[in-house]
Design a protein around this motif. Structure first.
Motif: not given
Length: 270
Positions: A78-87, A69-76
């Motif tokens: 995976s979503r979990v690799d990109f999101v976890t540091p921010g969380v 539901f939230v579009e993210l440009d992960t730069g290639g």
């Protein structure tokens, strides 16, 4: 009789040497360790603070990874690799800033800070116990969030783990300084409202979950200079790219110095 009575009256009423068997104050490190354990238990046993510090970051991680539901440009990545540091960065903010600001403000209003400052623990020991208590809770947060992220397939850059730990310490210093500044200058009810509002605003537009360059308009430039944006960029740089951005380190150090100076000058103990 008169002379004897005069001698008794002139005798000292208190001993000049310590009374044998009188318990002495515990060593400074033990006093600080006891206060640290107390601060940690108070956060983890408080249902509202436990919700903010542990439950909400985990739910946010699950929702951002398992839904789109939230579009993210992960730069290639995976979503979990990109999101976890921010969380992880948001979890640090929730403990070092929101929870600490609210708890300290109500302790100040209720006279706890003034009372504790007069004990052998002292003001320095009390502040040290609070900071170490924050770090102890952050350890619990990191363990829980890491376990959930690994179960979702997280594959962090292990070479960047030491840099990520350094980023956590820098972020903790900056946001704890902000917490002390608010808690020592505003009324407790005001701190409760301001701290929660600031956390929400920084989470949405502060560059912590979404990189500053992906934010709309002028928020891109503002987020780069915020401690939230610097912490988010530092965590992503460390755990995704394996390196700590120098600019983020400078921003966090600058905020720590400025907020720490302000707290030391404006903080009121009662």
């Amino acid at each position: 009789m008169t002379e004897q009575h005069g001698r008794r009256a002139a005798a000292p009423t208190t001993p000049t040497t310590p009374t044998p068997g009188l318990p002495a104050a515990a060593p400074a490190w033990r006093r600080v360790a006891s206060q640290t354990a107390f601060e940690t238990r108070m956060i983890l046993r408080n249902g509202e603070q436990l919700l903010v510090t542990v439950v909400l970051p985990v739910l946010l991680l699950l929702s951002l990874v398992l839904t789109s539901f939230v579009e993210l440009d992960t730069g290639g990545a995976s979503r979990v690799d990109f999101v976890t540091p921010g969380v992880l960065a948001l979890a640090v903010m929730s403990t070092a800033f929101t929870s600490q600001a609210i708890a300290t403000a109500f302790d100040r209003r209720n006279g706890v800070l003034r009372l504790m400052a007069t004990t052998p623990l002292g003001r320095g020991g009390l502040l040290a116990g609070k900071v170490l208590g924050v770090l102890a809770v952050e350890v619990v947060q990191v363990v829980v969030i890491t376990a959930v992220a690994l179960a979702l397939g997280w594959d962090p850059d292990l070479a960047g783990v030491p840099a990520a730990l350094l980023a956590v310490l820098l972020g903790t210093a900056a946001f704890t300084s902000l917490a002390m500044l608010l808690a020592g200058t505003l009324r407790a009810e005001g701190v409760l409202a301001v701290a929660n509002l600031v956390l929400v605003l920084l989470a949405v537009g502060g560059g912590v979950l979404v990189p500053a360059e992906q934010l709309p308009g002028p928020l891109q430039h503002v987020a780069l200079l915020l401690p939230s944006g610097a912490l988010g960029a530092a965590m992503r740089g460390a755990l995704v790219d394996g390196s700590l951005p120098a600019f983020s380190v400078v921003v966090l150090l600058g905020w720590t110095a400025a907020l720490g100076w302000g707290a030391s000058r404006l903080f009121r103990w009662h």
